[in-house]
Design a protein around this motif. Structure first.
Motif, PDB file in Angstrom:
ATOM      1  N   GLU A  85       0.859  -1.190   0.000  1.00 36.39           N
ATOM      2  CA  GLU A  85       0.000   0.000   0.000  1.00 36.39           C
ATOM      3  C   GLU A  85       0.898   1.244   0.000  1.00 36.39           C
ATOM      4  N   VAL A  86       1.598   1.405  -1.102  1.00 27.31           N
ATOM      5  CA  VAL A  86       2.636   2.427  -1.243  1.00 27.31           C
ATOM      6  C   VAL A  86       2.599   2.966  -2.669  1.00 27.31           C
ATOM      7  N   VAL A 132      -2.016  10.694  -3.225  1.00 26.05           N
ATOM      8  CA  VAL A 132      -2.736   9.897  -4.214  1.00 26.05           C
ATOM      9  C   VAL A 132      -3.376   8.706  -3.514  1.00 26.05           C
ATOM     10  N   ARG A 133      -4.649   8.452  -3.852  1.00 23.03           N
ATOM     11  CA  ARG A 133      -5.330   7.301  -3.278  1.00 23.03           C
ATOM     12  C   ARG A 133      -6.225   6.668  -4.333  1.00 23.03           C
ATOM     13  N   VAL A 134      -6.248   5.342  -4.361  1.00 20.32           N
ATOM     14  CA  VAL A 134      -7.077   4.629  -5.323  1.00 20.32           C
ATOM     15  C   VAL A 134      -7.691   3.404  -4.655  1.00 20.32           C
ATOM     16  N   PHE A 135      -8.944   3.139  -4.981  1.00 22.69           N
ATOM     17  CA  PHE A 135      -9.642   1.925  -4.555  1.00 22.69           C
ATOM     18  C   PHE A 135     -10.311   1.310  -5.769  1.00 22.69           C
ATOM     19  N   ARG A 153     -15.599  -1.947   0.870  1.00 21.93           N
ATOM     20  CA  ARG A 153     -16.231  -2.549  -0.309  1.00 21.93           C
ATOM     21  C   ARG A 153     -15.260  -2.791  -1.450  1.00 21.93           C
ATOM     22  N   GLY A 154     -13.990  -2.506  -1.237  1.00 24.50           N
ATOM     23  CA  GLY A 154     -13.018  -2.684  -2.307  1.00 24.50           C
ATOM     24  C   GLY A 154     -11.638  -2.956  -1.753  1.00 24.50           C
ATOM     25  N   VAL A 155     -10.642  -2.721  -2.590  1.00 25.30           N
ATOM     26  CA  VAL A 155      -9.251  -2.940  -2.193  1.00 25.30           C
ATOM     27  C   VAL A 155      -8.444  -1.700  -2.549  1.00 25.30           C
ATOM     28  N   PRO A 156      -7.385  -1.399  -1.776  1.00 23.14           N
ATOM     29  CA  PRO A 156      -6.544  -0.242  -2.069  1.00 23.14           C
ATOM     30  C   PRO A 156      -5.409  -0.626  -3.012  1.00 23.14           C
ATOM     31  N   MET A 157      -4.566   0.360  -3.353  1.00 21.93           N
ATOM     32  CA  MET A 157      -3.377   0.069  -4.141  1.00 21.93           C
ATOM     33  C   MET A 157      -2.592  -1.072  -3.498  1.00 21.93           C
ATOM     34  N   GLY A 158      -2.067  -1.957  -4.338  1.00 16.54           N
ATOM     35  CA  GLY A 158      -1.364  -3.134  -3.851  1.00 16.54           C
ATOM     36  C   GLY A 158      -2.252  -4.326  -3.621  1.00 16.54           C
ATOM     37  N   GLY A 159      -3.572  -4.168  -3.814  1.00 13.01           N
ATOM     38  CA  GLY A 159      -4.516  -5.231  -3.498  1.00 13.01           C
ATOM     39  C   GLY A 159      -4.886  -6.092  -4.682  1.00 13.01           C
TER      40      GLY A 159
END
Length: 631
Positions: A440-441, A451-454, A476-482
């Motif tokens: 998560e980087v 910056v953030r993404v799901f 309800r989702g996953v973050p970067m790296g997921g």
């Protein structure tokens, strides 16, 4: 036992992600079924970005201390914490804002040689080769001593095989790191660089320990004199964890100088990679340093001809001076192509050896972690701002007997990059290391944009604007790296929510993009870039791209934020999704054009030796760790 049971029940009820176990909950705080006013009592998800450098060298690295760097780990850590220090060439230096964390990553090979020479260390003087290095330096022949030392490295033979020397200097670094570590305020990690360079091809890794001094002291750094095979490094890390109960990981860097070895589909011994290799590599090397001073490694224009932003500080002449670059090497050197190769390998062997997250760091050898263009102190102390060799210094030199200089890379070609950005809840070794381990980087080329993404299956377009955007993303989702799970019944393509905020001391944003790579039904690797948010009211066409450039306000060493936007956000659903095809997605954020360090230099010192082709304007950027979809 009762506390464990209650805490576990609470996690189950609130659907908290598994990585949230770092945050303690006291038994007396738990009142299941009771109504509380504060909505944040049991919030566990990462809610802060921490910026740092995982790759900084001090005078304890021989290729820094023997060529002019006089600043040790203590000065490097003070500087990272925001203090003013005096550089090796006598210039006062300070960061615009302190870093949140730092890894002093000195080379393991003859660790601390320069400081030992300076202090006439008795143990060094008992070693015949150490005595020779010492006497040459004290006689004013330091460059000659350094060249002799470099030759020993090239032949992979340790000229001073005395374990006491390395252990002594390793413990000094450990002491300095522990002295400056302030949980909650500033994190100093124990670490080192394993500098594998077979035939001058870069396979370097930085090792980072999650643990305290007591654990780190139980080992000494692994060096090129021990092995050049990354699998031996993984064995070393496994041994460390088994013997200490601690945790460690390694971060590869500079695939662009590896001559196709960094992301090769063969092992060092020539055998093809298999599932066991892939699983071990991702166990020990979950993230990759995609951008740093020795060039940017996200993409290459020959590999991505439809990407107008791919031609960014390429170092693609060869390795460290022995071998020119061949086109077939390029796919095995750059992050985007490696991520695609990982999909292909997963299809073939059942595991993905290149399923890495992305960070940036400096690889500075000045002890000064400077990444902003107007505050760039160079790759080496000999190329600091006031030096005559600022532009003419050779970072890599054509070493072939009949070399024509075509493999030379000059300091003016260096990139003032980069930073590691980490999503975590607190500024501690444990929280930041865990974020790296779960990927998560993200990387930036020097600025501190957020910056953030799901990604998920049921996000709605207006939810990117919700104040509880992050909570919804994690629930309800996953973050970067997921990893995205199997497509739910009735779902279309994966849906992404992305937010980007400019560095408060930097430039506005040009655009936000999603880069997709996939393995199609015919077994061919594909990639495509989608603009999902653009500034200044520009339009995104039916092909998913904005063809109108953002423009530029750069004049010499100045620019204005009269173009671009301070914040960009977007909802995006993959219009080309096929649930049968493996894919990855990562976010790339571009700033508006700004001056480079050479433009700032010329504003301060006047035009010197930088050639006309040197960049004086560029677009800084960020790359998130990917999100993967596996059928």
């Amino acid at each position: 036992m009762r506390l464990f049971t209650l805490a576990a029940a609470l996690v189950t009820l609130l659907s908290i992600p598994a990585f949230a176990q770092d945050i303690a909950v006291n038994e007396e705080d738990i009142d299941i079924g009771g109504q509380k006013y504060s909505p944040y009592l049991y919030q566990r998800y990462p809610n802060r970005v921490f910026f740092g450098d995982t790759h900084l060298h001090t005078s304890y690295s021989t290729d820094a201390g023997m060529v002019g760097n006089r600043l040790g780990p203590n000065e490097a850590l003070r500087f990272a914490k925001g203090e003013q220090v005096i550089s090796s060439t006598g210039l006062p230096a300070r960061l615009i804002r302190p870093l949140d964390f730092l890894v002093v990553a000195d080379h393991a090979e003859n660790l601390g040689l320069a400081p030992m020479i300076e202090e006439s260390n008795p143990e060094l003087l008992r070693d015949p080769q150490g005595r020779e290095y010492h006497d040459l330096v004290k006689a004013g022949k330091g460059w000659e001593a350094y060249q002799i030392w470099k030759q020993s490295g090239a032949t992979l033979k340790d000229s001073m095989p005395n374990p006491k020397l390395q252990a002594n200097m390793w413990n000094r670094i450990i002491d300095a790191v522990d002295q400056h570590n302030q949980p909650g305020v500033f994190t100093a990690f124990h670490g080192f660089e394993w500098t594998s360079t077979p035939d001058l091809r870069n396979l370097h890794r930085v090792v980072i320990f999650r643990d305290d001094a007591e654990a780190a002291r139980q080992v000494v750094p692994l060096s090129i004199f021990d092995t050049t095979d990354p699998e031996d490094l993984w064995n070393y890390l496994a041994m460390y964890e088994q013997e200490t109960g601690g945790s460690a990981l390694a971060i590869p860097h500079n695939g662009n100088l590896s001559q196709g070895l960094m992301f090769a589909v063969e092992r060092i011994n020539g055998e093809p990679v298999d599932a066991e290799y892939a699983e071990r590599r991702m166990r020990w090397e979950p993230i990759y340093e995609v951008t740093q001073m020795k060039g940017d490694g996200e993409a290459h224009p020959l590999l991505s001809p439809n990407d107008e932003f791919a031609d960014y500080y390429q170092w693609d002449k060869g390795d460290f001076g022995l071998n020119p670059k061949e086109p077939e090497m390029l796919p095995h050197e750059y992050a985007r192509s490696a991520l695609k190769l990982g999909l292909e390998q997963e299809e073939a062997i059942g595991a993905n050896p290149f399923k890495f997250g992305m960070i940036g760091s400096t690889d500075s050898h000045t002890s000064l972690s400077t990444t902003r263009e107007e505050n760039f102190f160079g790759k080496f102390s000999g190329a600091e701002p006031a030096t005559e060799a600022r532009y003419t210094d050779l970072v890599t030199q054509d070493l072939r007997e009949s070399g024509d200089g075509s493999l030379d890379v000059y300091h003016w070609e260096s990139l003032a990059s980069g930073l590691a950005a980490v999503w975590a809840r607190e500024n501690t070794r444990e929280a930041i290391w865990d974020a790296m381990a779960r990927k998560e980087v993200y990387a930036t080329t020097g600025g501190r944009m957020l910056v953030r993404v799901f990604a998920g299956w049921d996000f709605k377009p207006d939810e990117v604007h919700r104040p509880d955007f992050a909570r919804q993303g994690y629930e309800r989702g996953v973050p970067m790296g997921g990893d995205l799970a199997t497509v739910p019944d009735g779902a279309g393509g994966p849906r992404f929510m992305v937010r980007a905020l400019r560095d408060p001391d930097g430039a506005n944003l040009d655009r936000v993009q999603i880069v997709k790579g996939w393995l199609d039904a015919d077994g061919e690797l594909q990639e495509r870039i989608y603009d999902i948010a653009v500034s200044d009211g520009r339009e995104i066409g039916p092909e998913g791209r904005a063809t109108t450039p953002v423009g530029s306000t750069v004049k010499g060493a100045g620019y204005t934020n009269t173009i671009g936007d301070a914040v960009l956000g977007a909802f995006w659903e993959d219009p080309d999704f096929d649930p049968a095809e493996r894919a990855f997605y990562y976010v790339r954020v571009l700033e508006i054009p700004t001056p480079t360090w050479i433009a700032y230099d010329e504003a301060v010192f006047g035009k010197r030796d930088a050639p006309d082709e040197a960049l004086r304007e560029s677009q800084e950027r960020a790359y998130t760790s990917p999100i993967w979809y596996t059928p």
